[in-house]
Scaffold this motif. Structure first.
Motif, PDB file in Angstrom:
ATOM      1  N   SER A  27       0.833  -1.208   0.000  1.00  0.00           N
ATOM      2  CA  SER A  27       0.000   0.000   0.000  1.00  0.00           C
ATOM      3  C   SER A  27       0.863   1.252   0.000  1.00  0.00           C
ATOM      4  CB  SER A  27      -0.933  -0.004   1.214  1.00  0.00           C
ATOM      5  OG  SER A  27      -1.810  -1.121   1.175  1.00  0.00           O
ATOM      6  N   ILE A  28       1.914   1.255   0.792  1.00  0.00           N
ATOM      7  CA  ILE A  28       2.806   2.413   0.852  1.00  0.00           C
ATOM      8  C   ILE A  28       3.559   2.571  -0.464  1.00  0.00           C
ATOM      9  CG2 ILE A  28       4.886   3.307   1.975  1.00  0.00           C
ATOM     10  CD1 ILE A  28       3.790   2.108   4.599  1.00  0.00           C
ATOM     11  N   GLN A  29       4.002   1.461  -1.024  1.00  0.00           N
ATOM     12  CA  GLN A  29       4.714   1.507  -2.307  1.00  0.00           C
ATOM     13  C   GLN A  29       3.817   2.052  -3.410  1.00  0.00           C
ATOM     14  OE1 GLN A  29       7.384  -1.720  -4.600  1.00  0.00           O
ATOM     15  NE2 GLN A  29       5.233  -2.285  -4.505  1.00  0.00           N
ATOM     16  N   GLU A  30       2.584   1.579  -3.474  1.00  0.00           N
ATOM     17  CA  GLU A  30       1.664   2.009  -4.529  1.00  0.00           C
ATOM     18  C   GLU A  30       1.283   3.482  -4.388  1.00  0.00           C
ATOM     19  OE1 GLU A  30      -0.364  -2.425  -5.101  1.00  0.00           O
ATOM     20  OE2 GLU A  30      -1.442  -0.842  -4.036  1.00  0.00           O
ATOM     21  N   ALA A  31       1.298   3.970  -3.146  1.00  0.00           N
ATOM     22  CA  ALA A  31       0.971   5.383  -2.926  1.00  0.00           C
ATOM     23  C   ALA A  31       2.147   6.299  -3.253  1.00  0.00           C
ATOM     24  CB  ALA A  31       0.542   5.591  -1.478  1.00  0.00           C
ATOM     25  N   GLY A  32       3.300   5.695  -3.504  1.00  0.00           N
ATOM     26  CA  GLY A  32       4.475   6.485  -3.838  1.00  0.00           C
ATOM     27  C   GLY A  32       5.067   7.245  -2.670  1.00  0.00           C
ATOM     28  N   LEU A  33       4.770   6.810  -1.435  1.00  0.00           N
ATOM     29  CA  LEU A  33       5.302   7.487  -0.252  1.00  0.00           C
ATOM     30  C   LEU A  33       6.783   7.176  -0.078  1.00  0.00           C
ATOM     31  CD1 LEU A  33       2.497   6.973   2.422  1.00  0.00           C
ATOM     32  CD2 LEU A  33       2.934   8.984   1.015  1.00  0.00           C
ATOM     33  N   LYS A  34       7.552   8.185   0.246  1.00  0.00           N
ATOM     34  CA  LYS A  34       8.969   8.009   0.531  1.00  0.00           C
ATOM     35  C   LYS A  34       9.175   8.225   2.027  1.00  0.00           C
ATOM     36  CE  LYS A  34       9.779   7.408  -3.818  1.00  0.00           C
ATOM     37  NZ  LYS A  34      10.059   6.035  -4.332  1.00  0.00           N
ATOM     38  N   LEU A  35       9.396   7.141   2.740  1.00  0.00           N
ATOM     39  CA  LEU A  35       9.549   7.217   4.187  1.00  0.00           C
ATOM     40  C   LEU A  35      11.020   7.385   4.560  1.00  0.00           C
ATOM     41  CD1 LEU A  35       7.104   4.374   5.279  1.00  0.00           C
ATOM     42  CD2 LEU A  35       6.621   6.794   4.921  1.00  0.00           C
ATOM     43  N   PRO A  36      11.275   7.873   5.754  1.00  0.00           N
ATOM     44  CA  PRO A  36      12.670   8.035   6.196  1.00  0.00           C
ATOM     45  C   PRO A  36      13.290   6.761   6.760  1.00  0.00           C
ATOM     46  CG  PRO A  36      11.194   8.962   7.822  1.00  0.00           C
ATOM     47  CD  PRO A  36      10.326   8.535   6.676  1.00  0.00           C
ATOM     48  N   VAL A  37      12.572   5.645   6.699  1.00  0.00           N
ATOM     49  CA  VAL A  37      13.091   4.351   7.158  1.00  0.00           C
ATOM     50  C   VAL A  37      12.812   3.305   6.086  1.00  0.00           C
ATOM     51  CG1 VAL A  37      12.769   4.877   9.608  1.00  0.00           C
ATOM     52  CG2 VAL A  37      10.930   3.742   8.343  1.00  0.00           C
ATOM     53  N   HIS A  38      13.611   2.247   6.087  1.00  0.00           N
ATOM     54  CA  HIS A  38      13.284   1.087   5.280  1.00  0.00           C
ATOM     55  C   HIS A  38      12.160   0.328   5.981  1.00  0.00           C
ATOM     56  CE1 HIS A  38      16.983   1.899   3.155  1.00  0.00           C
ATOM     57  NE2 HIS A  38      17.713   1.689   4.237  1.00  0.00           N
ATOM     58  N   LEU A  39      11.284  -0.302   5.207  1.00  0.00           N
ATOM     59  CA  LEU A  39      10.233  -1.146   5.766  1.00  0.00           C
ATOM     60  C   LEU A  39      10.509  -2.602   5.392  1.00  0.00           C
ATOM     61  CD1 LEU A  39       6.893   0.796   5.119  1.00  0.00           C
ATOM     62  CD2 LEU A  39       8.207   0.638   7.246  1.00  0.00           C
ATOM     63  N   GLU A  40      10.274  -3.488   6.345  1.00  0.00           N
ATOM     64  CA  GLU A  40      10.507  -4.913   6.110  1.00  0.00           C
ATOM     65  C   GLU A  40       9.374  -5.723   6.704  1.00  0.00           C
ATOM     66  OE1 GLU A  40      13.809  -8.364   7.305  1.00  0.00           O
ATOM     67  OE2 GLU A  40      14.378  -6.247   7.304  1.00  0.00           O
ATOM     68  N   ALA A  41       8.730  -6.535   5.860  1.00  0.00           N
ATOM     69  CA  ALA A  41       7.696  -7.467   6.321  1.00  0.00           C
ATOM     70  C   ALA A  41       8.345  -8.831   6.450  1.00  0.00           C
ATOM     71  CB  ALA A  41       6.540  -7.526   5.327  1.00  0.00           C
ATOM     72  N   ILE A  42       8.415  -9.358   7.673  1.00  0.00           N
ATOM     73  CA  ILE A  42       9.208 -10.553   7.937  1.00  0.00           C
ATOM     74  C   ILE A  42       8.368 -11.719   8.454  1.00  0.00           C
ATOM     75  CG2 ILE A  42       9.808  -9.799  10.289  1.00  0.00           C
ATOM     76  CD1 ILE A  42      12.648 -11.018   9.717  1.00  0.00           C
ATOM     77  N   ASP A  43       8.695 -12.905   7.958  1.00  0.00           N
ATOM     78  CA  ASP A  43       8.119 -14.168   8.436  1.00  0.00           C
ATOM     79  C   ASP A  43       9.210 -14.898   9.205  1.00  0.00           C
ATOM     80  OD1 ASP A  43       7.074 -16.782   8.718  1.00  0.00           O
ATOM     81  OD2 ASP A  43       7.771 -17.325   6.714  1.00  0.00           O
ATOM     82  N   PHE A  44       9.071 -14.958  10.538  1.00  0.00           N
ATOM     83  CA  PHE A  44      10.084 -15.575  11.376  1.00  0.00           C
ATOM     84  C   PHE A  44       9.973 -17.106  11.374  1.00  0.00           C
ATOM     85  CE2 PHE A  44      10.037 -11.353  13.530  1.00  0.00           C
ATOM     86  CZ  PHE A  44      11.391 -11.065  13.391  1.00  0.00           C
ATOM     87  N   THR A  45      11.111 -17.759  11.522  1.00  0.00           N
ATOM     88  CA  THR A  45      11.198 -19.227  11.530  1.00  0.00           C
ATOM     89  C   THR A  45      10.883 -19.803  12.907  1.00  0.00           C
ATOM     90  OG1 THR A  45      12.901 -19.164   9.803  1.00  0.00           O
ATOM     91  CG2 THR A  45      12.753 -21.182  11.111  1.00  0.00           C
ATOM     92  N   ASP A  46      10.026 -20.819  12.936  1.00  0.00           N
ATOM     93  CA  ASP A  46       9.791 -21.649  14.134  1.00  0.00           C
ATOM     94  C   ASP A  46       9.331 -20.853  15.344  1.00  0.00           C
ATOM     95  OD1 ASP A  46       9.763 -24.093  15.600  1.00  0.00           O
ATOM     96  OD2 ASP A  46      11.776 -23.709  16.359  1.00  0.00           O
TER      97      ASP A  46
END
Length: 414
Positions: A109-128
């Motif tokens: 959603s943020i990418q499609e809106a073209g927003l430039k944030l001051p941080v990197h965003l990471e969506a993570i799937d943790f193991t176990d």
């Protein structure tokens, strides 16, 4: 920061339905134990969704799978969002999975809106996360709490761990390469179902987690004397089962009367020799207690152990106590709690501050960066079961709050 940005509800629903079909069980749940073929298939789907969105895919040495939305400043810290795709055996569709897919939807959603944030965003799937193999392999490796000792005597068995790592193409020594520099982390947000009845019963839309409870676990053995059950008078018995039974009842009374908000549980009990006509000479039980803060946990376990000694003395028994593990309580960041409440208020959603009685990857992240959790109601409080369910409206509310909280934090944690 724009408050009009919204997630795509239909896309999130489609992602969720596709994921729920992997490892689906006849009862409506899922069976995706960590690094099982079903879990690896779920991760393959997540990777395909990440690539389709045009996001960067990252897989670290612990097998954590991440979608990355980079900001223009290469040296900026990363705001992590996520949860886990593995399940308990014969578990539910929402536990963990909702948090991973909602995190991915936030990035899209943020990418499609073209927003430039001051941080990197990471969506993570943790193991176990669920502990089928070791427990918190992925978040523990990332935060530096995983140790070689953890891998030598894992709760799921050494061979199961080695087989799972082999299936996933992971190496034991490679797990530790996943550790991150805390200075590179702006924070962590995790959306999750509550797994209890409080939000559902209260009619509140969002739970703002104040902390994750600490857990102390023990194995106890009351020792008496095995004897003939037909010829030994009741008053002359040294019945180990009475010690265990007395302790279980007394522990319940103790917690309910003196430790409101805490819990204690005896989840396993073994009487030996274990026959109809033999007075039990040994009774082994597994005890676990949980409290939100360190002082209360310490007092609770001290009182419970004293209660066990009292019951042993009452019935003329010996008592053996083995400490199995202890996890300190993990308070959530006040700043992150406020960001969650602000995001919910922007959407007109009522909130409730509450502790988490279950463990989550967030308890590890809280050691290294500002961390918070968003809960959505669980229907009738059921979880770790095929009957686990959350109303889809509540799930969408949680995803929207995750988006809003991420936007608020991105402006205040760099």
């Amino acid at each position: 920061m724009s408050t009009s940005l919204q997630i795509n509800p239909g896309r999130l629903q489609s992602d969720f339905d596709a994921l729920a079909a992997i490892g689906a069980t006849a009862g409506g749940g899922v069976n995706r134990p960590a690094l099982s073929p079903a879990h690896l298939a779920a991760r393959a789907l997540f990777a395909a969704q990440v690539k389709q969105a045009g996001l960067a895919l990252q897989i670290d040495g612990a097998g954590n799978h991440s979608a990355i939305l980079r900001c223009p400043n290469k040296s900026a810290p990363t705001l992590l969002l996520g949860s886990h795709l593995d399940s308990v055996p014969e578990g539910g569709r929402y536990d963990g999975a909702l948090g991973v897919l909602a995190a991915l939807e936030v990035l899209r959603s943020i990418q499609e809106a073209g927003l430039k944030l001051p941080v990197h965003l990471e969506a993570i799937d943790f193991t176990d996360e669920e502990g089928t193999l070791v427990g918190f392999i992925g978040s523990g490796a990332l935060c530096g709490t995983l140790t070689p000792h953890d891998l030598q005597n894992p709760r799921g068995g050494r061979q199961a761990l080695l087989a799972g790592l082999a299936r996933a193409g992971l190496r034991e020594d490679g797990l530790f390469t996943a550790r991150r520099d805390p200075a590179a982390l702006a924070g962590y947000l995790e959306l999750h179902i509550e797994q209890g009845p409080r939000l559902f019963n209260a009619g509140d839309a969002i739970g703002v987690v104040t902390g994750i409870v600490g857990i102390a676990s023990y194995r106890m053995a009351f020792t008496g004397r095995a004897n003939h059950a037909g010829t030994t008078p009741m008053a002359a018995r040294r019945d180990a089962g009475l010690g265990a039974a007395g302790f279980i009842l007394a522990a319940r009374r103790l917690v309910m009367e003196a430790f409101p908000g805490c819990v204690a549980n005896v989840g396993a009990l073994q009487l030996e020799p274990g026959a109809f006509n033999i007075v039990p000479g040994r009774a082994e039980l597994a005890l676990e207690c949980r409290a939100e803060d360190e002082d209360t946990l310490e007092r609770l376990q001290t009182r419970l152990l004293a209660q066990a000694e009292q019951e042993a003395e009452r019935y003329g028994l010996g008592l053996e106590v083995t400490v199995l593990g202890r996890h300190a309580p993990a308070p959530m960041s006040q700043q992150v709690q406020q960001a969650i409440e602000t995001a919910a208020a922007d959407l007109g959603l009522c909130t409730q501050r509450m502790p988490s009685g279950a463990g989550h990857d967030a308890q590890n992240l809280a050691l290294v960066c500002p961390t918070g959790m968003i809960f959505v109601p669980s229907v009738d409080g059921i979880s770790h079961s095929p009957q686990e369910s959350s109303r889809w409206e509540d799930c969408l509310n949680g995803a929207s709050v995750l988006l809003g909280a991420a936007l608020h934090l991105s402006q205040n944690t760099h």
